[in-house]
Structure formats: structure tokens, C-alpha cells
Write a protein that holds these residues in place. Sequence first.
Motif, PDB file in Angstrom:
ATOM      1  N   ALA A  65       0.880  -1.184  -0.019  1.00 47.59           N
ATOM      2  CA  ALA A  65      -0.097  -0.152  -0.019  1.00 47.59           C
ATOM      3  C   ALA A  65       0.853   1.022   0.090  1.00 47.59           C
ATOM      4  CB  ALA A  65      -0.851  -0.063   1.084  1.00 47.59           C
ATOM      5  N   THR A  66       2.049   1.090   0.781  1.00 51.34           N
ATOM      6  CA  THR A  66       2.870   2.210   0.883  1.00 51.34           C
ATOM      7  C   THR A  66       3.391   2.583  -0.714  1.00 51.34           C
ATOM      8  OG1 THR A  66       3.358   1.993   3.017  1.00 51.34           O
ATOM      9  CG2 THR A  66       4.805   3.451   1.843  1.00 51.34           C
ATOM     10  N   SER A  67       4.055   1.409  -1.100  1.00 45.40           N
ATOM     11  CA  SER A  67       4.271   1.463  -2.382  1.00 45.40           C
ATOM     12  C   SER A  67       3.575   2.208  -3.740  1.00 45.40           C
ATOM     13  CB  SER A  67       5.185   0.171  -2.942  1.00 45.40           C
ATOM     14  OG  SER A  67       5.567   0.015  -4.328  1.00 45.40           O
ATOM     15  N   ILE A  68       2.284   1.562  -3.567  1.00 45.33           N
ATOM     16  CA  ILE A  68       1.156   2.065  -4.585  1.00 45.33           C
ATOM     17  C   ILE A  68       1.048   3.685  -4.177  1.00 45.33           C
ATOM     18  CG2 ILE A  68      -1.397   1.830  -5.113  1.00 45.33           C
ATOM     19  CD1 ILE A  68      -0.921  -1.032  -4.661  1.00 45.33           C
ATOM     20  N   ARG A  69       0.895   4.179  -2.761  1.00 42.48           N
ATOM     21  CA  ARG A  69       0.758   5.437  -2.568  1.00 42.48           C
ATOM     22  C   ARG A  69       1.659   6.572  -3.156  1.00 42.48           C
ATOM     23  NH1 ARG A  69       0.806   4.893   2.556  1.00 42.48           N
ATOM     24  NH2 ARG A  69      -1.571   4.851   2.712  1.00 42.48           N
ATOM     25  N   GLU A  70       3.175   5.751  -3.449  1.00 42.95           N
ATOM     26  CA  GLU A  70       4.180   6.801  -3.795  1.00 42.95           C
ATOM     27  C   GLU A  70       4.338   6.383  -5.126  1.00 42.95           C
ATOM     28  OE1 GLU A  70       7.265   5.353  -1.578  1.00 42.95           O
ATOM     29  OE2 GLU A  70       6.763   6.127   0.267  1.00 42.95           O
ATOM     30  N   LEU A  71       4.119   5.230  -5.725  1.00 43.46           N
ATOM     31  CA  LEU A  71       4.411   5.041  -7.114  1.00 43.46           C
ATOM     32  C   LEU A  71       3.153   4.697  -8.002  1.00 43.46           C
ATOM     33  CD1 LEU A  71       7.610   2.845  -6.691  1.00 43.46           C
ATOM     34  CD2 LEU A  71       7.649   5.297  -7.044  1.00 43.46           C
ATOM     35  N   GLY A  72       1.999   4.389  -7.385  1.00 44.02           N
ATOM     36  CA  GLY A  72       0.910   3.864  -8.172  1.00 44.02           C
ATOM     37  C   GLY A  72       0.888   2.690  -8.341  1.00 44.02           C
ATOM     38  N   VAL A  73      -0.039   2.061  -9.061  1.00 44.21           N
ATOM     39  CA  VAL A  73      -0.150   0.465  -9.337  1.00 44.21           C
ATOM     40  C   VAL A  73       0.691   0.475 -10.744  1.00 44.21           C
ATOM     41  CG1 VAL A  73      -1.481  -1.167  -9.901  1.00 44.21           C
ATOM     42  CG2 VAL A  73      -2.350   0.312  -8.536  1.00 44.21           C
ATOM     43  N   ILE A  74       1.892  -0.259 -10.536  1.00 47.00           N
ATOM     44  CA  ILE A  74       2.658  -0.515 -11.882  1.00 47.00           C
ATOM     45  C   ILE A  74       2.166  -1.690 -12.669  1.00 47.00           C
ATOM     46  CG2 ILE A  74       5.001  -1.225 -12.123  1.00 47.00           C
ATOM     47  CD1 ILE A  74       5.937   0.159  -9.636  1.00 47.00           C
ATOM     48  N   GLN A  75       1.555  -2.696 -11.852  1.00 44.24           N
ATOM     49  CA  GLN A  75       1.335  -3.726 -12.626  1.00 44.24           C
ATOM     50  C   GLN A  75      -0.096  -3.882 -12.785  1.00 44.24           C
ATOM     51  OE1 GLN A  75       2.934  -7.595 -11.470  1.00 44.24           O
ATOM     52  NE2 GLN A  75       1.695  -8.861 -13.227  1.00 44.24           N
ATOM     53  N   PRO A  76      -1.027  -3.694 -13.592  1.00 41.56           N
ATOM     54  CA  PRO A  76      -2.463  -3.958 -13.716  1.00 41.56           C
ATOM     55  C   PRO A  76      -2.907  -5.203 -13.202  1.00 41.56           C
ATOM     56  CG  PRO A  76      -1.747  -3.062 -15.749  1.00 41.56           C
ATOM     57  CD  PRO A  76      -0.384  -3.670 -15.056  1.00 41.56           C
ATOM     58  N   ILE A  77      -4.026  -4.998 -12.722  1.00 38.84           N
ATOM     59  CA  ILE A  77      -4.889  -6.163 -12.202  1.00 38.84           C
ATOM     60  C   ILE A  77      -5.546  -6.922 -13.269  1.00 38.84           C
ATOM     61  CG2 ILE A  77      -5.148  -5.579  -9.821  1.00 38.84           C
ATOM     62  CD1 ILE A  77      -8.100  -5.019 -10.472  1.00 38.84           C
ATOM     63  N   THR A  78      -6.002  -8.126 -13.243  1.00 39.20           N
ATOM     64  CA  THR A  78      -6.931  -8.761 -14.345  1.00 39.20           C
ATOM     65  C   THR A  78      -8.121  -8.881 -13.838  1.00 39.20           C
ATOM     66  OG1 THR A  78      -4.535  -9.746 -15.320  1.00 39.20           O
ATOM     67  CG2 THR A  78      -7.002 -10.796 -16.137  1.00 39.20           C
ATOM     68  N   VAL A  79      -9.316  -8.487 -14.744  1.00 41.36           N
ATOM     69  CA  VAL A  79     -10.606  -8.663 -14.319  1.00 41.36           C
ATOM     70  C   VAL A  79     -11.326  -9.433 -15.518  1.00 41.36           C
ATOM     71  CG1 VAL A  79     -10.540  -6.766 -12.669  1.00 41.36           C
ATOM     72  CG2 VAL A  79     -11.172  -6.432 -15.094  1.00 41.36           C
ATOM     73  N   ARG A  80     -12.431  -9.817 -14.974  1.00 37.45           N
ATOM     74  CA  ARG A  80     -13.441 -10.245 -16.216  1.00 37.45           C
ATOM     75  C   ARG A  80     -14.730  -9.708 -16.018  1.00 37.45           C
ATOM     76  NH1 ARG A  80     -17.188 -15.244 -15.246  1.00 37.45           N
ATOM     77  NH2 ARG A  80     -17.454 -15.443 -13.119  1.00 37.45           N
ATOM     78  N   LYS A  81     -15.216  -9.095 -17.324  1.00 40.18           N
ATOM     79  CA  LYS A  81     -16.514  -8.470 -17.278  1.00 40.18           C
ATOM     80  C   LYS A  81     -17.758  -9.425 -16.673  1.00 40.18           C
ATOM     81  CE  LYS A  81     -18.724  -4.996 -19.921  1.00 40.18           C
ATOM     82  NZ  LYS A  81     -20.295  -5.326 -19.752  1.00 40.18           N
ATOM     83  N   ILE A  82     -18.727  -9.185 -15.834  1.00 37.69           N
ATOM     84  CA  ILE A  82     -19.505 -10.033 -15.541  1.00 37.69           C
ATOM     85  C   ILE A  82     -20.970  -9.347 -15.777  1.00 37.69           C
ATOM     86  CG2 ILE A  82     -18.175 -11.596 -13.764  1.00 37.69           C
ATOM     87  CD1 ILE A  82     -19.389  -9.652 -11.614  1.00 37.69           C
ATOM     88  N   ASP A  83     -20.982  -8.094 -15.844  1.00 40.09           N
ATOM     89  CA  ASP A  83     -22.258  -7.367 -16.116  1.00 40.09           C
ATOM     90  C   ASP A  83     -22.009  -6.014 -16.579  1.00 40.09           C
ATOM     91  OD1 ASP A  83     -25.144  -6.744 -16.353  1.00 40.09           O
ATOM     92  OD2 ASP A  83     -25.585  -7.528 -14.387  1.00 40.09           O
TER      93      ASP A  83
END
Length: 302
Positions: free
Chosen positions: A68-86
Motif C-alpha cells: 500500500a505504501t509503494s502504491i501510494r508513492e508510485l501508483g499501481v505498476i502492474q495492472p490487475i486482471t478482471v473479467r466482465k460479469i455485467d
Amino acid sequence: MAKATKKQALGRGLSALLKDPDNDIKSAKDKNADKVVGNIVELDIESIEVNPFQPRTSFNEDALQELATSIRELGVIQPITVRKIDFNKYQLVSGERRYRASKLVGLKTIPSYIRIANDQESLEMALVENIQRQDLDPIEIALSYQRLIDEIDLTQEQLSDRIGKNRSTIANYLRLLKLDPIIQTGMRDGFLSMGHGRTLINVEDDEIQLKIYEQIIEESLSVRATEQLVRSYQKHGKNLGKEKASTPSVPKEIKTTVKDFSEYFGAKVDVKVNKKGNGKLIIPFSSEEDFKRLKKLIQGEA
């Protein structure tokens, strides 16, 4: 920098496209699907739900805070993967730690790869991707293998081809699920290695299996020492307990001091001493708050 800004702007543009009811994408063949599926899109974090097929059941809170600290400083470097359900609703396929950490720091959107997948495909994607992780414990890996076999209806040979692991490796992990649940928990908590677990499987008697498990913990036995203990059981059977060396007595002075510790910490402190005279103190706690209380006492802050 210009490329990154352009890519982020593109992601936001695709996000707006996905919120248009007239462009609701339900399959890879729908209009504009090629612009979205497989691309990085900035999705509202509240539009994403956790994956019920996630094989990981526990998350280290300290590691999550560090992320969380890293994301606060640098952002989300590697995107998550999702599937569309609706319409404007998505489900995590992978990246739950990044998702949880992003929520911790209050992000409103998160970069995401969008997939179109049914439940079975989503389960398989989540399980296969998580199996490749380096920080899963042996029981989590074994459970993931078993779910792929049971729920995707794969044989061990097919699973071997799918994940690139030898069939013997898969079989060794699956055998761990035959261990007593208490021992499985010990492996998940890091008290035992996979080598210990594989050795204990050779003990069919559950009572003796647990007795050896307790001895491993008490005496910090190596895998090799555990193998010797199991061989002793196989040779002497029920007389294993008679072969075990007597537990060294705790010196009187230490016993008295332990009582003082118990009074100071407000908890029953236990002490273990091995044959070499080395030992350890065990201070139990009943909750996270109780742990914080003990921490302050140890640090002299109380």
C-alpha cells in the motif's frame, strides 16, 4: 513520460466507453470489444468484486501495508486482471493484493486488463496464475491443484501439461492433503516445510503422526532428524514414545522467573528447554489488540 500519459489517457477513454449502456460488451464478438479486451483500462475500484475462486485464503497484513505504501508513492505498476460479469461490473481474476492495497490507500480507479470469461475459465485462470506465484505455501498449492483436478475435471497428466510441472511434483503436493488438518495448518503457518510434510505422510497412524509433529515443533527438528524419527516409528511401532529421550527439566530459577514474566505480561508464559540447555519463551495472546498490548510491554511503552 509522454507515452505513459498517452496510455493512461487511452485507459480513461476506454473506461468512459465501458460506462456507455449502448456499448455494453458481453462477448469478444461485440462492437468495440477489440478496443477493450486485452487492453489496460482505468476501472472504478468499486465496480470490481473479489474473485470467489481465489485459491489464496490469507494475506500477510504487514506485506499488504508495505505494498500500500509503494502504491501510494508510485501508483499501481502492474495492472490487475478482471473479467466482465455485467454492465460496469467486474470480477478479479488475479491481483487481489494490489486490489486490496489500492483500496487501503483510497484509490478510486485501478488499471486493469479486461477479459471475457465464464466461471470455469475464470476459475482456471485464477488457479493457474496463482500456482505460478512464489509466495504460496505448500498447502495452498496442493489445494489449487486439487481444485483444478476436481472443478475443471483434469487428470494429473493433463494438469502437468497445463501448468508445466512434472506429474510426480503434482502428486507429491496432493499427498500433503492426506495429512491431519492440524499438521496442514502448521505447514500453512510456516512451522513445517514441505520436506517435513512429505516425511510425515509415511506415518499412517494419525496419533503417532501428531506426536511426531509436536516433537518437530518442540525440538525444532530438521527434515533429516524427522526422517530418522519416522524410521524409528516404522521399526518400533507403538513404542516410539519409549524411544524418545526424556524432556529436560526446567531449572528452578527459570521456573521462578517465568512466573514473574506471567505476572508482568498478564498471560501464562511457557518455557521450553532442549537437551543442550537452549530454550524459548512462549507468550500467548488472544487477539490483535492483546498482541499490541504485549508489544508495548516488551518495548517498555506501557
